[in-house]
Design a protein around this motif. Structure first.
Motif, short mmCIF file in Angstrom:
data_model
loop_
_atom_site.label_atom_id
_atom_site.label_comp_id
_atom_site.label_asym_id
_atom_site.label_seq_id
_atom_site.Cartn_x
_atom_site.Cartn_y
_atom_site.Cartn_z
N LYS A 189 -4.42 -4.48 -8.97
CA LYS A 189 -4.77 -3.04 -8.36
C LYS A 189 -4.20 -1.87 -9.39
O LYS A 189 -4.91 -1.06 -9.72
CB LYS A 189 -4.79 -2.80 -6.78
CG LYS A 189 -5.22 -1.56 -6.42
CD LYS A 189 -5.12 -1.57 -4.96
CE LYS A 189 -5.73 -0.18 -4.62
NZ LYS A 189 -6.36 -0.17 -3.40
N GLU B 253 0.87 -1.29 -0.05
CA GLU B 253 0.07 -0.07 -0.26
C GLU B 253 0.90 1.36 -0.01
O GLU B 253 0.69 2.13 -0.81
CB GLU B 253 -1.05 -0.14 1.27
CG GLU B 253 -1.97 -0.91 0.98
CD GLU B 253 -1.65 -2.54 1.22
OE1 GLU B 253 -0.59 -2.84 1.64
OE2 GLU B 253 -2.55 -3.39 0.46
N ASN C 262 -11.29 -5.58 6.02
CA ASN C 262 -10.78 -4.72 6.93
C ASN C 262 -11.59 -4.51 8.33
O ASN C 262 -11.14 -4.51 9.27
CB ASN C 262 -10.42 -3.42 6.07
CG ASN C 262 -9.32 -3.59 5.33
OD1 ASN C 262 -8.55 -4.69 5.47
ND2 ASN C 262 -9.42 -2.87 4.08
N ASP C 263 -13.01 -4.18 8.10
CA ASP C 263 -13.74 -3.93 9.25
C ASP C 263 -13.70 -4.91 10.16
O ASP C 263 -13.60 -4.68 11.37
CB ASP C 263 -14.96 -3.43 8.58
CG ASP C 263 -14.94 -1.98 8.03
OD1 ASP C 263 -14.01 -1.40 8.22
OD2 ASP C 263 -15.95 -1.68 7.46
N PRO D 70 -13.05 -2.85 -3.69
CA PRO D 70 -12.91 -2.07 -2.64
C PRO D 70 -13.81 -2.32 -1.47
O PRO D 70 -13.58 -2.19 -0.56
CB PRO D 70 -12.97 -0.93 -3.01
CG PRO D 70 -12.73 -0.75 -4.55
CD PRO D 70 -13.15 -2.02 -4.89
N TYR E 210 2.18 1.68 -3.32
CA TYR E 210 1.00 1.99 -4.20
C TYR E 210 0.99 3.73 -4.14
O TYR E 210 0.56 4.40 -5.12
CB TYR E 210 -0.24 1.23 -3.87
CG TYR E 210 -1.49 1.92 -4.69
CD1 TYR E 210 -1.67 1.26 -5.98
CD2 TYR E 210 -2.39 2.80 -4.31
CE1 TYR E 210 -2.64 1.48 -6.76
CE2 TYR E 210 -3.36 2.98 -5.23
CZ TYR E 210 -3.46 2.42 -6.25
OH TYR E 210 -4.68 2.86 -6.93
N THR E 211 1.02 4.29 -2.76
CA THR E 211 0.56 5.57 -2.66
C THR E 211 1.77 6.22 -3.46
O THR E 211 1.45 7.21 -3.72
CB THR E 211 0.72 5.63 -1.13
OG1 THR E 211 -0.41 4.88 -0.59
CG2 THR E 211 0.19 7.22 -0.77
N TYR F 152 -11.63 -7.30 10.50
CA TYR F 152 -10.21 -7.53 11.16
C TYR F 152 -10.03 -6.49 12.16
O TYR F 152 -9.41 -6.73 13.29
CB TYR F 152 -9.33 -7.40 10.02
CG TYR F 152 -7.83 -7.63 10.58
CD1 TYR F 152 -7.41 -8.87 11.16
CD2 TYR F 152 -6.96 -6.73 10.30
CE1 TYR F 152 -6.10 -8.94 11.33
CE2 TYR F 152 -5.83 -6.82 10.75
CZ TYR F 152 -5.27 -7.93 11.43
OH TYR F 152 -3.90 -8.16 11.96
N LEU F 153 -10.35 -5.31 11.86
CA LEU F 153 -10.18 -4.32 12.94
C LEU F 153 -11.05 -4.63 14.28
O LEU F 153 -10.49 -4.36 15.48
CB LEU F 153 -10.72 -2.93 12.39
CG LEU F 153 -10.40 -1.49 13.26
CD1 LEU F 153 -9.14 -1.33 13.22
CD2 LEU F 153 -11.04 -0.48 12.55
N GLU F 154 -12.40 -5.37 13.94
CA GLU F 154 -13.18 -5.63 15.18
C GLU F 154 -12.44 -6.52 16.05
O GLU F 154 -12.29 -6.62 17.05
CB GLU F 154 -14.64 -6.03 14.77
CG GLU F 154 -15.74 -5.38 15.05
CD GLU F 154 -16.96 -5.87 14.45
OE1 GLU F 154 -17.67 -6.77 14.68
OE2 GLU F 154 -17.19 -5.25 13.30
#
Lengths: 356, 271, 267
Positions: free
Chosen positions: A96, A71, A346-347, A339, A74-75, A349-351
């Motif tokens: 991507k 990432e 991701n959400d 996406p 990529y940025t 996983y964050l949880e």
């Protein structure tokens, strides 16, 4: 006031000196000039001796700049303020970047070493005709254990990590796709599932793993495992290879029920400037001798079939890093999800991380 | 000074304000209204306020930032006070600043070495007979290291406030028969409160958004707003959600600044 | 008794402040390769460091960025502080101060990310110039905060007196205001230097094209496992900071003495 001005002048003089010194030092390490190739690579992911050899053979000097995640790379490339000639993204990132029109197609007529590559690692879904990418290294996701704390043979499957024995003992790689994927694989699901119920179930299963998790970090796992800080870790094979080289108590297992197969690839960003150097380098790296030397240095598995044949038998037949065909058959390459779908991973996983 | 002169002085600073303060903040706010598909939306905000995960994370961050600020304050105030009484106090103050010149990453790595299983702290614990403990990757070690990093930034403003204190007040208080404690409580502490507030400003918000330490020392067991922003910007590439949390942080920052802002001008303490 | 308590307290605080640094430096002399056991004295890691031209170039870059950005930030910040005290409307002053503090308290990640978006929009190539600009940007507010209190202390009567004596604006600035606020300016410069040397996140976002500073380099090296060359580097950096701080202290002491002498002459 006079003193203030003389102080400012003095400081400016020091600045000038520093600028000169910095420039001079940079020039002596050879990073300026026109016969160069700017390689954007992961840290410590190429044998420096090969770069010297490349310079001797072709007189192109290679500037290596490193990144630490797909990432971040990529940025930087998308930002456009940089001019990298070659970059090495993982498979989903190739897809991507392709979609974002950040890549130049390869000119196959200028590539000489295509025959050397193992067809298994060519034409995968992220770049079906290898129009933009050539495989650089490949590997798996698996479990590393330390035989001083864990009896060999007792950890073979993902499910074994959930055992009550391993409270506060496991280090996890901080990566949503990998950790969610691990939970999915342990439930017999595809690591590419986009079914919200299945993902939710995987997250709930992960929450039950939380008491066993010592830390969720990244590259540091290498250091900690080498220093016997933790008995178990979930990490990539390449990282594992380095750990095993530094601590002979460590072992690597790819769970046979399924895991991830990842492939890192050489690509040419749109902003590349040194066309000739790029193809010289691609062909240089495709040569079996060079690819084998690189594989021995880096410790990852090479997708270059001719190079693999040159490796010592002990490396070539090590099933930890070149898994047998049955296991290989169960491995999945991450599909490039939309996406929103990645967002769901991701959400959740964050949880899971919140529940530590 | 003439009006025009003032303007030429203001110009570089004003340009800076416009380009590097207002523009970036505006960009963050603008960015927070876009979802992953680059569509204009309010969904980031509704996700934030409806998701138990984000709200819990916010509460957690505030709690940890509060603890870090509290401990930093408790350690820093006496330190600043005692240093101020020393003979070569400028010198000692510089010694407080000196550690901040060693890069934060280096200090974090030092602490990893100290807190690890075979590290100095555990060698000590083994030596006194407690035996090795899990120190790294605990909430306590995270708070400890964060406090360590922030201490100089709290000592400085408090010290400055003590330095600004007119000794005549203290003498007057003593002459009026106040004990040392009474002098401290009723004269010194209230008058140095602006320094404490400046210290809280300098420590609390950065603590809300620490992200390197949560990973290196906390093993990602503590997730702060900063961790979430970093993750959304650098890993998940959900800049919209990252910016939304950024806006929340900016609002939190304004609240803290209002709470700790200077009220002394109304109070009219003589300067 | 009370004195002794104060001393013990200070000793403990300073011991904790310096423990990790001493720990780092001690291991830079260890023959081993990790920071767990000391293996006997060696200069080896320092030799590696000084023959590492890439690292030395990066050190030069880092110092250049730090000094240059601190210098420019001090200049702009001092002008800013001057104009803030000049504003007569309270609302304007308060809002200027609030804006000033935005970067002070914003998390590094946000500063870095928003600057990256900003530079991208303006199509400025990443590298030395973007890092320099970003450092100047986040150093300015601390300079302002260090200079402002001094300006506030300056009594209006002093300025009036100077003006009555016929001082021009320019004279007023160079002979009265600047000398009076110079301790604040120095403090601001030093804090700016500190911020620049300490920064990681912002630089990480806005650097590119081969330009690197120390913290970014340390981050990418240290993640590959502990490398005692980095410990040697912290040893050198510490020595360097010690020299700088010593120099600063000496200058300050000298100027203080002179001021005291002046005061004695006046009274």
């Amino acid at each position: 006031m006079k003193r203030l001005i003389s102080l400012i002048v003095g400081l400016l003089a020091i600045c000038g000196l520093l600028a000169y010194a910095g420039h001079h030092l940079q020039a002596s390490s050879g990073s300026t000039g026109s016969k160069v190739l700017n390689l954007y690579n992961w840290g410590d992911y190429i044998d420096p001796q090969l770069l010297t050899k490349f310079q001797k053979e072709t007189s192109y000097h290679v500037n290596v700049e490193t990144f630490d995640s797909n990432e971040a790379m990529y940025t930087k490339i998308k930002q456009g303020g940089t001019h990298y000639d070659l970059a090495i993204p993982s498979e989903y990132m190739v897809a991507k970047m392709k979609r974002a029109h950040l890549l130049q197609p390869l000119d196959r007529s200028r590539l000489t070493g295509l025959r050397n590559y193992d067809p298994q690692f060519m034409g995968r879904s992220f770049d079906p005709t290898n129009r933009y990418s050539l495989p650089y290294f490949w590997g798996t996701l698996g479990i590393i254990y330390n035989d001083r704390f864990v009896r060999p043979g007792t950890v073979n499957h993902w499910q074994d990590l959930w055992s009550g024995k391993y409270r506060d003992k496991i280090m996890l790689i901080d990566s949503a796709r990998d950790i969610m994927g691990m939970a999915l694989a342990s439930q017999g699901q595809s690591m590419n599932t986009t079914n919200p119920q299945k993902l939710r179930a995987a997250e709930q299963k992960l929450t039950r793993l939380a008491p066993n998790v010592k830390a969720t970090v990244a590259d540091e796992i290498k250091m900690y495992m080498t220093q016997n800080e933790a008995p178990l870790a979930v990490d990539w094979s390449g990282e594992a290879a380095e750990m095993l080289a530094n601590n002979h108590h460590l072992h690597y297992v790819v769970p046979s029920e399924g895991s991830n197969l990842w492939i890192d690839n050489l690509v040419i960003p749109k902003t590349a400037q040194h066309d000739r150097a790029i193809y010289a380098f691609l062909n240089f790296m495709a040569e079996p001798k060079n690819a084998a030397q690189n594989a021995e240095y880096v410790g990852y598995a090479t997708p270059n079939r001719a190079a693999k044949a040159l490796l010592p038998a002990a490396v070539r037949d090590d099933h930890q890093f070149y898994p047998n065909t049955t296991t290989l058959h169960h491995l999945e390459v991450y599909r490039d999800l939309s996406p929103t779908q990645v967002g769901l991973y991701n959400d959740l996983y964050l949880e899971f991380k919140m529940h530590h | 000074m003439t009006k025009r002169r003032t303007w030429t002085y203001f110009l570089p600073y004003g340009l800076w304000l416009a380009l590097f303060v207002i523009a970036p903040v505006a960009l963050i706010i603008y960015q927070s209204f876009f979802d992953l598909g680059h569509h204009f939306t309010l969904s980031n905000y509704s996700t934030y306020f409806q998701s138990a995960t984000y709200l819990k994370m916010t509460a957690n961050s505030v709690w940890y930032a509060f603890l870090i600020t509290l401990f930093t304050g408790l350690i820093s105030y006496p330190t600043a006070y005692f240093i101020h009484q020393l003979k070569h106090r400028q010198f000692w103050l510089l010694l407080v600043i000196l550690p901040t010149w060693i890069n934060i990453l280096l200090k974090a790595y030092a602490f990893i070495g100290i807190f690890s299983q075979a590290g100095l702290a555990n060698q000590f614990l083994t030596f006194i007979g407690i035996g090795p403990q899990q120190i790294l990757f605990t909430n306590a070690s995270f708070i400890f290291v964060a406090t360590y990093i922030q201490i100089p930034f709290m000592i400085l403003p408090i010290y400055n406030a003590l330095d600004d204190l007119n000794p005549a007040f203290i003498n007057a208080s003593r002459d009026l028969g106040a004990s040392n404690w009474q002098t401290f409580r009723h004269v010194i502490f209230p008058l140095t409160l602006p320094g404490v507030k400046a210290g809280i400003q300098a420590v609390f918000i950065p603590s809300l958004s620490l992200f390197m330490l949560t990973r290196l020392i906390g093993g990602n067991k503590v997730i702060t707003l900063g961790t979430a922003i970093e993750e959304h910007f650098l890993t998940t590439m959900n800049w919209g959600m990252g910016s939304t949390i950024g806006v929340i942080l900016i609002v939190a920052m304004i609240v803290v600044m209002l709470l700790t802002g200077d009220q002394k001008r109304e109070g009219g303490t003589p300067r | 008794m009370k004195r002794r308590f104060a001393n013990i307290y200070l000793i403990i605080v300073f011991a904790i402040l310096y423990a990790p640094i001493i720990f780092l430096i001690a291991y830079s002399f260890s023959q081993g390769d990790t920071m767990t056991n000391f293996h006997g004295f060696t200069w080896r890691h320092y030799q590696t460091l000084f023959s590492d031209t890439r690292m030395l170039a990066i050190v030069a870059n880092t110092l250049l960025i730090a000094l240059l950005s601190a210098l420019i930030a001090t200049l702009i910040g001092t002008l800013g502080a001057l104009s803030i005290t000049r504003t007569t409307k309270r609302v304007t002053r308060e809002s200027l101060l609030t804006l000033n503090n935005v970067l002070m308290v914003s998390p590094d990640v946000i500063i870095g990310a928003s600057f990256l978006i900003f530079f991208t929009m303006l199509k400025i190539p990443l590298g030395f110039s973007t890092v320099l600009m970003s450092h100047i940007a986040f150093e300015i507010p601390i300079v302002v905060l260090m200079v402002l209190p001094r300006l506030r202390e300056m009594s209006a009567s002093l300025l009036d007196a100077a003006q009555d004596l016929g001082a021009t604006t320019r004279q007023l600035l160079t002979h009265v205001i600047i000398p009076f606020i110079s301790p604040g300016i120095f403090a601001g410069f030093f804090m700016a230097l500190t911020y620049s040397l300490d920064d990681f996140a912002v630089t990480f976002f806005v650097t590119g094209n081969g330009f690197s500073t120390l913290s970014v380099e340390i981050y990418s090296r240290a993640r590959q496992g502990i490398n005692l060359e980095i410990n040697a580097l912290s040893g050198v950096m510490f020595l360097f900071s010690l020299l700088l701080v010593g120099g600063y202290y000496w200058i300050q002491q000298a100027s203080q003495k002179r001021r005291q002498r002046k005061r004695e002459v006046v009274s």
